[in-house]
Motif scaffolding. Structure first.
Motif, PDB file in Angstrom:
ATOM      1  N   GLY A 147     -21.162 -34.855 -36.378  1.00 39.17           N
ATOM      2  CA  GLY A 147     -20.829 -36.204 -36.832  1.00 39.17           C
ATOM      3  C   GLY A 147     -19.371 -36.538 -36.544  1.00 39.17           C
ATOM      4  O   GLY A 147     -18.673 -35.820 -35.819  1.00 39.17           O
ATOM      5  N   PHE A 148     -18.928 -37.617 -37.133  1.00 36.99           N
ATOM      6  CA  PHE A 148     -17.577 -38.131 -36.863  1.00 36.99           C
ATOM      7  C   PHE A 148     -16.497 -37.130 -37.303  1.00 36.99           C
ATOM      8  O   PHE A 148     -15.804 -36.523 -36.463  1.00 36.99           O
ATOM      9  N   ILE A 149     -16.385 -36.886 -38.599  1.00 32.73           N
ATOM     10  CA  ILE A 149     -15.319 -36.000 -39.078  1.00 32.73           C
ATOM     11  C   ILE A 149     -15.642 -34.551 -38.717  1.00 32.73           C
ATOM     12  O   ILE A 149     -14.769 -33.787 -38.271  1.00 32.73           O
ATOM     13  N   ASP A 188     -26.378 -28.746 -37.719  1.00 29.42           N
ATOM     14  CA  ASP A 188     -26.522 -30.206 -37.814  1.00 29.42           C
ATOM     15  C   ASP A 188     -27.960 -30.592 -37.472  1.00 29.42           C
ATOM     16  O   ASP A 188     -28.572 -30.015 -36.572  1.00 29.42           O
ATOM     17  N   LYS A 189     -28.470 -31.591 -38.187  1.00 26.37           N
ATOM     18  CA  LYS A 189     -29.840 -32.073 -37.945  1.00 26.37           C
ATOM     19  C   LYS A 189     -29.886 -33.037 -36.760  1.00 26.37           C
ATOM     20  O   LYS A 189     -30.954 -33.358 -36.258  1.00 26.37           O
ATOM     21  N   THR A 202     -29.032 -36.400 -36.844  1.00 24.37           N
ATOM     22  CA  THR A 202     -29.588 -37.710 -37.222  1.00 24.37           C
ATOM     23  C   THR A 202     -28.982 -38.732 -36.267  1.00 24.37           C
ATOM     24  O   THR A 202     -28.228 -38.370 -35.345  1.00 24.37           O
ATOM     25  N   ASP A 231     -32.027 -28.691 -40.702  1.00 25.70           N
ATOM     26  CA  ASP A 231     -31.957 -29.687 -41.771  1.00 25.70           C
ATOM     27  C   ASP A 231     -31.561 -28.987 -43.076  1.00 25.70           C
ATOM     28  O   ASP A 231     -32.271 -28.078 -43.525  1.00 25.70           O
ATOM     29  N   ILE A 232     -30.478 -29.426 -43.687  1.00 28.81           N
ATOM     30  CA  ILE A 232     -30.024 -28.761 -44.920  1.00 28.81           C
ATOM     31  C   ILE A 232     -30.986 -28.997 -46.092  1.00 28.81           C
ATOM     32  O   ILE A 232     -30.912 -28.317 -47.107  1.00 28.81           O
ATOM     33  N   LEU A 262     -19.958 -30.620 -44.448  1.00 27.75           N
ATOM     34  CA  LEU A 262     -19.722 -32.055 -44.224  1.00 27.75           C
ATOM     35  C   LEU A 262     -21.015 -32.837 -44.027  1.00 27.75           C
ATOM     36  O   LEU A 262     -20.997 -34.069 -44.044  1.00 27.75           O
ATOM     37  N   SER A 280     -23.899 -40.931 -44.737  1.00 27.21           N
ATOM     38  CA  SER A 280     -22.528 -41.352 -45.066  1.00 27.21           C
ATOM     39  C   SER A 280     -22.294 -42.862 -45.104  1.00 27.21           C
ATOM     40  O   SER A 280     -21.182 -43.297 -45.376  1.00 27.21           O
ATOM     41  N   SER A 331     -15.706 -34.140 -49.606  1.00 28.87           N
ATOM     42  CA  SER A 331     -16.217 -35.310 -50.312  1.00 28.87           C
ATOM     43  C   SER A 331     -15.291 -36.524 -50.148  1.00 28.87           C
ATOM     44  O   SER A 331     -14.342 -36.492 -49.364  1.00 28.87           O
ATOM     45  N   TYR A 387     -24.619 -44.205 -52.289  1.00 30.61           N
ATOM     46  CA  TYR A 387     -23.872 -43.197 -51.522  1.00 30.61           C
ATOM     47  C   TYR A 387     -22.890 -42.453 -52.426  1.00 30.61           C
ATOM     48  O   TYR A 387     -22.899 -41.221 -52.505  1.00 30.61           O
ATOM     49  N   LYS A 426     -22.737 -38.494 -53.648  1.00 29.33           N
ATOM     50  CA  LYS A 426     -21.603 -37.590 -53.378  1.00 29.33           C
ATOM     51  C   LYS A 426     -21.023 -37.077 -54.701  1.00 29.33           C
ATOM     52  O   LYS A 426     -20.640 -35.908 -54.817  1.00 29.33           O
ATOM     53  N   ASN A 467     -11.675 -42.651 -43.306  1.00 28.96           N
ATOM     54  CA  ASN A 467     -11.160 -42.114 -42.039  1.00 28.96           C
ATOM     55  C   ASN A 467     -11.383 -43.098 -40.898  1.00 28.96           C
ATOM     56  O   ASN A 467     -12.321 -43.900 -40.940  1.00 28.96           O
TER      57      ASN A 467
HETATM   58  P1  NAD Z   1     -21.296 -38.895 -40.198  1.00 30.88           P
HETATM   59  O1  NAD Z   1     -22.398 -39.760 -40.729  1.00 30.88           O
HETATM   60  O2  NAD Z   1     -20.535 -39.326 -39.000  1.00 30.88           O
HETATM   61  O3  NAD Z   1     -21.860 -37.429 -39.874  1.00 30.88           O
HETATM   62  C1  NAD Z   1     -22.766 -36.775 -40.707  1.00 30.88           C
HETATM   63  C2  NAD Z   1     -23.354 -35.618 -39.930  1.00 30.88           C
HETATM   64  O4  NAD Z   1     -24.268 -34.932 -40.796  1.00 30.88           O
HETATM   65  C3  NAD Z   1     -24.157 -36.036 -38.697  1.00 30.88           C
HETATM   66  O5  NAD Z   1     -23.824 -35.227 -37.596  1.00 30.88           O
HETATM   67  C4  NAD Z   1     -25.601 -35.830 -39.110  1.00 30.88           C
HETATM   68  O6  NAD Z   1     -26.452 -35.502 -38.021  1.00 30.88           O
HETATM   69  C5  NAD Z   1     -25.465 -34.665 -40.086  1.00 30.88           C
HETATM   70  N1  NAD Z   1     -26.577 -34.630 -41.044  1.00 30.88           N
HETATM   71  C6  NAD Z   1     -27.067 -35.662 -41.783  1.00 30.88           C
HETATM   72  N2  NAD Z   1     -28.110 -35.250 -42.523  1.00 30.88           N
HETATM   73  C7  NAD Z   1     -28.268 -33.926 -42.258  1.00 30.88           C
HETATM   74  C8  NAD Z   1     -29.174 -32.932 -42.727  1.00 30.88           C
HETATM   75  N3  NAD Z   1     -30.150 -33.247 -43.610  1.00 30.88           N
HETATM   76  N4  NAD Z   1     -29.051 -31.666 -42.271  1.00 30.88           N
HETATM   77  C9  NAD Z   1     -28.079 -31.339 -41.375  1.00 30.88           C
HETATM   78  N5  NAD Z   1     -27.204 -32.248 -40.877  1.00 30.88           N
HETATM   79  C10 NAD Z   1     -27.304 -33.522 -41.324  1.00 30.88           C
HETATM   80  O7  NAD Z   1     -20.341 -38.655 -41.445  1.00 30.88           O
HETATM   81  P2  NAD Z   1     -18.746 -38.528 -41.502  1.00 30.88           P
HETATM   82  O8  NAD Z   1     -18.166 -39.876 -41.638  1.00 30.88           O
HETATM   83  O9  NAD Z   1     -18.296 -37.635 -40.425  1.00 30.88           O
HETATM   84  O10 NAD Z   1     -18.573 -37.797 -42.914  1.00 30.88           O
HETATM   85  C11 NAD Z   1     -18.637 -36.371 -43.003  1.00 30.88           C
HETATM   86  C12 NAD Z   1     -18.440 -35.969 -44.452  1.00 30.88           C
HETATM   87  O11 NAD Z   1     -17.181 -36.425 -44.917  1.00 30.88           O
HETATM   88  C13 NAD Z   1     -19.490 -36.549 -45.403  1.00 30.88           C
HETATM   89  O12 NAD Z   1     -19.808 -35.580 -46.346  1.00 30.88           O
HETATM   90  C14 NAD Z   1     -18.771 -37.716 -46.045  1.00 30.88           C
HETATM   91  O13 NAD Z   1     -19.277 -37.964 -47.340  1.00 30.88           O
HETATM   92  C15 NAD Z   1     -17.349 -37.217 -46.082  1.00 30.88           C
HETATM   93  N6  NAD Z   1     -16.302 -38.254 -46.037  1.00 30.88           N
HETATM   94  C16 NAD Z   1     -16.330 -39.230 -45.088  1.00 30.88           C
HETATM   95  C17 NAD Z   1     -15.294 -40.169 -45.046  1.00 30.88           C
HETATM   96  C18 NAD Z   1     -15.243 -41.236 -43.977  1.00 30.88           C
HETATM   97  O14 NAD Z   1     -14.364 -42.093 -44.031  1.00 30.88           O
HETATM   98  N7  NAD Z   1     -16.113 -41.216 -42.979  1.00 30.88           N
HETATM   99  C19 NAD Z   1     -14.254 -40.107 -45.980  1.00 30.88           C
HETATM  100  C20 NAD Z   1     -14.271 -39.082 -46.934  1.00 30.88           C
HETATM  101  C21 NAD Z   1     -15.294 -38.156 -46.949  1.00 30.88           C
END
Ligand code: NAD
Length: 350
Positions: A11-13, A34-35, A37, A60-61, A82, A86, A130, A156, A160, A186
């Motif tokens: 995913g992103f972060i 990672d799943k 998605t 899949d977690i 992570l 999200s 988180s 959401y 969390k 982020n």
């Molecule tokens: P994202 O949606 O870009 O990525 C989430 C990743 O999780 C994806 O690669 C997806 O395929 C994977 N995923 C989803 N469901 C899954 C499952 N059941 N099993 C395995 N993998 C699975 O999210 P993000 O923005 O990168 O956020 C990552 C984490 O950081 C999250 O926990 C989010 O709550 C937290 N966070 C995000 C932000 C933000 O601004 N984006 C800020 C603070 C915290």
């Protein structure tokens, strides 16, 4: 510490965290679980996919048997978690999926770690990533600290918050060596264009309307994603077991001011007349339960572990815009297929 499972690493972060750990710590084995998605994309990790200390596993977690089996086989020393659903808007349409992934998925990982570590926690760590959204909304001047009471408003943030509680409960009940960080919004490269900044860049570029909720008065505290990844690195290595750190950039922006700044940057970069892109701004009905203001007090992280943001918002935003303009292929790939359906449901029917 040898073997680390990073969940949500496509995913992103997560992709920034995986890249940082793979490059900085060649002595660690990094497993990206990672799943894949709609939000997970292995193209985010092309540059490191052949590194000898990196491996991807698709899983899949939420699948307890699979997770237990994976942990048994791999015997990881640490987890950086992570993986999550999200996107707040999606949680309003489909809350149960958020409960399954964010709550049940987290508890599955906690259980799997507890089962293999069996109370022998020397050199072990479970790091839960988180969000500041668990704290709810702020007035005009206050800030979220690590002791702010939880008050989530969206499905959401409720999911969390629940996952954070379970992580603390596993620490308090079983002694699981957990740490948690709660970060502000982020932005940066590889950000899926359903979120505010990449959506706006993409729409401005394509001269499509740029949707802004309500009057655009909501305030968010923005942090460059690579600074978040660096904070996770610092906390992972230095934080005491059972602690929580807030991560933020002291960088509050009203949504409308941020969109206007993006319009100005893109007018210049795309050779448009000043003010041309701002004409694309379109106010849309506000999100239900929309929190007015988030702002993080990251004093503890700076004072105890010495972390602070490395660049200003203006620098980070400029880098981000440049990245999106230079990576049209990535953007085209992620905005084909399902994205089109989602986008038309969200924005074209208003
Ligand atoms: P994202 O949606 O870009 O990525 C989430 C990743 O999780 C994806 O690669 C997806 O395929 C994977 N995923 C989803 N469901 C899954 C499952 N059941 N099993 C395995 N993998 C699975 O999210 P993000 O923005 O990168 O956020 C990552 C984490 O950081 C999250 O926990 C989010 O709550 C937290 N966070 C995000 C932000 C933000 O601004 N984006 C800020 C603070 C915290």
């Amino acid at each position: 510490m040898k073997k680390i499972i990073i969940t949500g690493g496509a995913g992103f972060i997560g992709s920034h965290v995986v890249r940082r750990f793979v490059k900085t710590y060649p002595q660690y084995q990094i497993i990206n679980l990672d799943k894949l998605t709609y939000a997970g994309n292995l193209a985010n990790l092309k540059d490191i996919e052949n590194e000898p200390n990196y491996r991807f596993v698709k899983g899949d977690i939420v699948d307890l048997a699979y997770i237990n089996n994976l942990f048994e086989q791999e015997q990881p020393d640490a987890v950086i978690h992570l993986a999550a659903e999200s996107h707040v808007d999606r949680s309003i349409t489909n809350p149960l999926e958020f409960v399954m992934t964010n709550v049940v998925g987290t508890v599955n990982l906690l259980n799997a770690a507890k089962n293999i570590w069996k109370g022998n926690y020397e050199g072990k760590r479970f790091y839960h990533v988180s969000t500041d959204e668990v704290y709810g909304t702020l007035g005009e001047t206050d800030m979220f600290t690590e002791t702010t009471a939880y008050d989530p408003h969206s499905p959401y943030s409720a999911s969390k918050a629940s996952s954070d509680h379970f992580v603390r409960a596993y620490h308090d009940t079983y002694g699981l060596p957990a740490v948690i960080s709660n970060c502000s919004n982020n932005y940066g490269s590889f950000h899926f264009p359903e979120k505010l900044i990449p959506l706006a860049i993409n729409n401005i570029k394509q001269q499509k309307p740029v949707p802004v909720y309500g009057k655009g008065e909501n305030v968010r505290d923005w942090l460059w994603v690579e600074d978040h990844a660096r904070a996770i690195d610092v906390i992972f290595h230095k934080a005491a077991i059972g602690t929580t750190y807030n991560i933020g950039g002291h960088n509050e922006w009203k949504n409308i001011d941020l969109i206007k700044l993006l319009c100005t940057i893109l007018d210049k970069k795309l050779g448009r007349e000043e003010g041309e892109s701002a004409k694309l701004i379109t106010y849309v009905t506000d999100r239900a339960g929309h929190d007015l203001r988030y702002a993080i007090d990251a004093t503890k992280l700076k004072a105890e572990l010495g972390w602070e943001p490395s660049i200003t918002f203006e620098e980070g935003l400029e880098k981000t815009v440049d990245w999106y303009l230079a990576n049209e292929g990535w953007l085209n790939d992620v905005t084909s297929g399902h994205y089109q359906e989602y986008y038309s449901e969200q924005y074209n029917n208003r």
